[in-house]
Design a protein around this motif. Structure first.
Motif, PDB file in Angstrom:
ATOM      1  N   TRP A  74       0.854  -1.180   0.000  1.00 57.15           N
ATOM      2  CA  TRP A  74       0.000   0.000   0.000  1.00 57.15           C
ATOM      3  C   TRP A  74       0.888   1.226   0.000  1.00 57.15           C
ATOM      4  CZ3 TRP A  74      -5.121   1.365  -0.186  1.00 57.15           C
ATOM      5  CH2 TRP A  74      -5.463   2.653   0.264  1.00 57.15           C
ATOM      6  N   ARG A  75       0.605   2.171  -0.896  1.00 64.86           N
ATOM      7  CA  ARG A  75       1.346   3.427  -0.941  1.00 64.86           C
ATOM      8  C   ARG A  75       0.369   4.577  -0.758  1.00 64.86           C
ATOM      9  NH1 ARG A  75       7.139   2.862  -0.998  1.00 64.86           N
ATOM     10  NH2 ARG A  75       7.204   0.596  -0.867  1.00 64.86           N
ATOM     11  N   GLU A  76       0.677   5.393   0.232  1.00 67.89           N
ATOM     12  CA  GLU A  76      -0.198   6.530   0.527  1.00 67.89           C
ATOM     13  C   GLU A  76      -0.250   7.485  -0.666  1.00 67.89           C
ATOM     14  OE1 GLU A  76      -2.088   6.766   3.048  1.00 67.89           O
ATOM     15  OE2 GLU A  76      -1.255   5.228   4.365  1.00 67.89           O
ATOM     16  N   PRO A  77      -1.428   8.084  -0.952  1.00 64.49           N
ATOM     17  CA  PRO A  77      -2.599   8.019  -0.088  1.00 64.49           C
ATOM     18  C   PRO A  77      -3.602   6.919  -0.418  1.00 64.49           C
ATOM     19  CG  PRO A  77      -2.922   9.697  -1.753  1.00 64.49           C
ATOM     20  CD  PRO A  77      -1.550   9.138  -1.983  1.00 64.49           C
ATOM     21  N   ASP A  78      -3.536   6.327  -1.650  1.00 64.12           N
ATOM     22  CA  ASP A  78      -4.677   5.480  -2.017  1.00 64.12           C
ATOM     23  C   ASP A  78      -4.355   4.400  -3.042  1.00 64.12           C
ATOM     24  OD1 ASP A  78      -4.263   7.117  -4.199  1.00 64.12           O
ATOM     25  OD2 ASP A  78      -6.299   7.916  -4.291  1.00 64.12           O
ATOM     26  N   VAL A  79      -3.118   3.898  -3.075  1.00 66.15           N
ATOM     27  CA  VAL A  79      -2.733   2.964  -4.135  1.00 66.15           C
ATOM     28  C   VAL A  79      -2.252   1.626  -3.571  1.00 66.15           C
ATOM     29  CG1 VAL A  79      -0.864   2.524  -5.796  1.00 66.15           C
ATOM     30  CG2 VAL A  79      -2.270   4.564  -6.025  1.00 66.15           C
ATOM     31  N   ILE A  80      -2.762   0.544  -4.172  1.00 66.05           N
ATOM     32  CA  ILE A  80      -2.209  -0.796  -3.971  1.00 66.05           C
ATOM     33  C   ILE A  80      -1.374  -1.128  -5.204  1.00 66.05           C
ATOM     34  CG2 ILE A  80      -2.697  -3.249  -3.670  1.00 66.05           C
ATOM     35  CD1 ILE A  80      -5.384  -2.474  -2.427  1.00 66.05           C
ATOM     36  N   ARG A  81      -0.117  -1.481  -4.979  1.00 69.46           N
ATOM     37  CA  ARG A  81       0.773  -1.825  -6.098  1.00 69.46           C
ATOM     38  C   ARG A  81       0.829  -3.347  -6.239  1.00 69.46           C
ATOM     39  NH1 ARG A  81       6.454   0.887  -5.664  1.00 69.46           N
ATOM     40  NH2 ARG A  81       6.564  -0.553  -3.913  1.00 69.46           N
ATOM     41  N   ILE A  82       0.520  -3.829  -7.430  1.00 70.80           N
ATOM     42  CA  ILE A  82       0.526  -5.264  -7.729  1.00 70.80           C
ATOM     43  C   ILE A  82       1.545  -5.501  -8.836  1.00 70.80           C
ATOM     44  CG2 ILE A  82      -0.833  -7.215  -8.557  1.00 70.80           C
ATOM     45  CD1 ILE A  82      -1.774  -6.221  -5.858  1.00 70.80           C
ATOM     46  N   ALA A  83       2.554  -6.331  -8.555  1.00 68.22           N
ATOM     47  CA  ALA A  83       3.655  -6.513  -9.514  1.00 68.22           C
ATOM     48  C   ALA A  83       3.932  -8.001  -9.750  1.00 68.22           C
ATOM     49  CB  ALA A  83       4.914  -5.816  -9.007  1.00 68.22           C
ATOM     50  N   PRO A  84       3.230  -8.621 -10.704  1.00 67.41           N
ATOM     51  CA  PRO A  84       3.553 -10.019 -11.046  1.00 67.41           C
ATOM     52  C   PRO A  84       4.854 -10.083 -11.842  1.00 67.41           C
ATOM     53  CG  PRO A  84       1.781  -9.189 -12.451  1.00 67.41           C
ATOM     54  CD  PRO A  84       2.096  -8.096 -11.468  1.00 67.41           C
ATOM     55  N   THR A  85       5.861 -10.694 -11.269  1.00 68.36           N
ATOM     56  CA  THR A  85       7.182 -10.719 -11.905  1.00 68.36           C
ATOM     57  C   THR A  85       7.397 -12.043 -12.637  1.00 68.36           C
ATOM     58  OG1 THR A  85       8.224 -11.523  -9.883  1.00 68.36           O
ATOM     59  CG2 THR A  85       8.125  -9.163 -10.174  1.00 68.36           C
ATOM     60  N   PRO A  86       7.978 -12.003 -13.822  1.00 68.16           N
ATOM     61  CA  PRO A  86       8.003 -13.184 -14.685  1.00 68.16           C
ATOM     62  C   PRO A  86       8.922 -14.309 -14.232  1.00 68.16           C
ATOM     63  CG  PRO A  86       9.192 -11.357 -15.698  1.00 68.16           C
ATOM     64  CD  PRO A  86       8.507 -10.798 -14.489  1.00 68.16           C
ATOM     65  N   LEU A  87       9.890 -14.036 -13.375  1.00 63.77           N
ATOM     66  CA  LEU A  87      10.781 -15.123 -12.946  1.00 63.77           C
ATOM     67  C   LEU A  87      10.084 -16.120 -12.034  1.00 63.77           C
ATOM     68  CD1 LEU A  87      14.362 -13.682 -12.249  1.00 63.77           C
ATOM     69  CD2 LEU A  87      13.760 -15.618 -13.700  1.00 63.77           C
ATOM     70  N   TYR A  88       9.198 -15.641 -11.167  1.00 61.53           N
ATOM     71  CA  TYR A  88       8.608 -16.578 -10.208  1.00 61.53           C
ATOM     72  C   TYR A  88       7.097 -16.498 -10.061  1.00 61.53           C
ATOM     73  CZ  TYR A  88       9.689 -12.417  -7.335  1.00 61.53           C
ATOM     74  OH  TYR A  88       9.819 -11.137  -6.845  1.00 61.53           O
TER      75      TYR A  88
END
Length: 423
Positions: free
Chosen positions: A389-403
């Motif tokens: 969660w990054r203020e003020p209102d963001v969820i960061r979703i990072a599907p990485t290709p190695l795993y």
């Protein structure tokens, strides 16, 4: 690719994925019941490659066996150890080997680069950064401005999205340069913005900066190992990055540095010097005046921490086997699948603020949450999804290709859908 919203489709993509076996080369965090968590947080800390322990143990054994002679007699001698990382790292960032070195940590390297490439004068003293740059970058450039006797309120210019928008426009950067003609000394941009996930055109930014006789540098903290920045071709003056995010080198590990080859032998460039940047042939003569190694190596200060470099080498060896072009291709498809499934939810609680064009983003999608409701993120965490969660209102979703797998993405969406329906 035409995506389908089904588990069978996700499983089919995984079956046909030529990189799927690399997941088994990493430790995946577990839930209390022993099942794998869904780990979408490689943009904060990459997972540990299983071979990392062996690489570090090898150096510990050589230290125990050889003592100081490990500098020359270890299987991977410590004195040139950083050189074992250079070729792989240069491929990942799109540079010539002599333009790249692994050293120090990210913000330290940024300061070292600004010593050389931020040389303000009474007239030309301003620095441009993006308005939502990672805080450490902002602190670093502000402190450099103050160090030279200028006021950040006058010397720091912010490239920001227009009102009601989330992404920066290049025409606005050009306007800032035009409005501050002959006053901008440095353009220093995060290649991929940590918050929005917007990935910038480095070559275009460099051309704009150089047209106004400003130096141009980039922070690749969220770019290295994620997108291909093609640093040499971009013609940027310098770049810096960390290795503990997408490059999986471990918490607080060393950073990387790029200096374009045109600066390799420029004696007029100011720099902070240390003995590890001195000519290798005479480094141990001790009483010689400083003679920098040509290229990025000449900015080194001290002999490097070998155990940290062993962890980096372990990860880079995995990247070598996978091939970065292959990883980038999967990354585009993996994030495209995530984007498709989120849009299928048709829920106004979530707004994706990351660019839709795959060329303008890496693997991360930033979900802007209506009413800044952090409880959704907290429930995702309870359900075994590792994001941030990054203020003020963001969820960061990072599907990485190695795993990460396509099934990871599908299962995440099922959890998200259930939580949204509950609310």
């Amino acid at each position: 690719m035409i995506y389908e919203n089904s588990l069978q489709f996700a499983e089919k993509l995984d079956q046909n994925d030529s990189l799927k076996h690399f997941r088994n080369e990493f430790y995946i965090p577990k839930k209390e019941n022993g099942e794998d968590k869904i780990y979408f947080c490689g943009n904060s800390l990459g997972l540990q490659a299983k071979q990392t322990q062996d690489y570090i143990q090898k150096e510990l054994k050589d230290w125990a066996k050889l003592g100081v002679d490990g500098h020359t007699d270890a299987e991977h001698a410590w004195k040139p150890y950083h050189e074992f990382l250079t070729n792989s790292m240069s491929k990942i960032v799109g540079a010539k080997p002599e333009e790249v070195v692994i050293m120090n940590t990210l913000t330290t390297n940024l300061h070292l680069m600004m010593v050389s490439f931020y040389q303000p004068t009474h007239k030309r003293h301003k620095i441009i950064i993006e308005s939502d740059a990672f805080p450490s970058d902002k602190y670093a450039v502000e402190s450099q401005i103050k160090h030279h006797g200028f006021d950040p309120s006058d010397s720091l210019l912010l490239w920001q999205p227009r009102e009601g928008e989330n992404l920066c426009r290049y025409e606005d950067l050009e306007k800032i340069l035009d409005d501050n003609k002959d006053e901008v000394a440095l353009v220093m941009i995060g290649s991929t913005n940590y918050y929005s996930g917007q990935s910038f055109n480095l070559k275009k930014i460099t051309e704009l900066g150089h047209q106004h006789n400003a130096k141009v540098g980039f922070d690749l903290a969220h770019g290295a190992g994620n997108i291909q920045p093609n640093l040499h071709e971009s013609n940027a003056d310098f770049a810096v990055w960390c290795t503990y995010k997408y490059l999986n080198s471990g918490p607080g590990s060393l950073g990387g540095c790029f200096v374009h080859e045109r600066h390799a032998n420029n004696p007029k460039l100011n720099r902070f010097a240390g003995w590890w940047g001195h000519d290798k042939a005479t480094r141990f003569n001790m009483r010689k005046d400083f003679s920098p190694i040509p290229g990025a190596e000449g900015w080194q200060l001290s002999n490097p921490p070998i155990l940290s470099m062993a962890a980096i080498r372990a990860s880079l060896d995995v990247f070598e086997k996978a091939g970065f072009e292959n990883l980038r291709k999967k990354s585009v498809q993996l994030t495209g699948f995530l984007e498709f499934l989120v849009k299928e939810l048709n829920n106004d609680k979530i707004n994706i603020i990351t660019p839709e064009n795959p060329e303008e983003r890496g693997c991360q999608l930033s979900f802007q949450i209506k009413d800044a409701d952090k409880s959704l993120f907290e429930k995702l965490t309870e359900a075994g999804v590792v994001a941030d969660w990054r203020e003020p209102d963001v969820i960061r979703i990072a599907p990485t290709p190695l795993y990460n797998s396509y099934k990871d993405v599908y299962n995440f969406i099922q959890i998200l859908k259930k939580l949204l329906n509950e609310k």
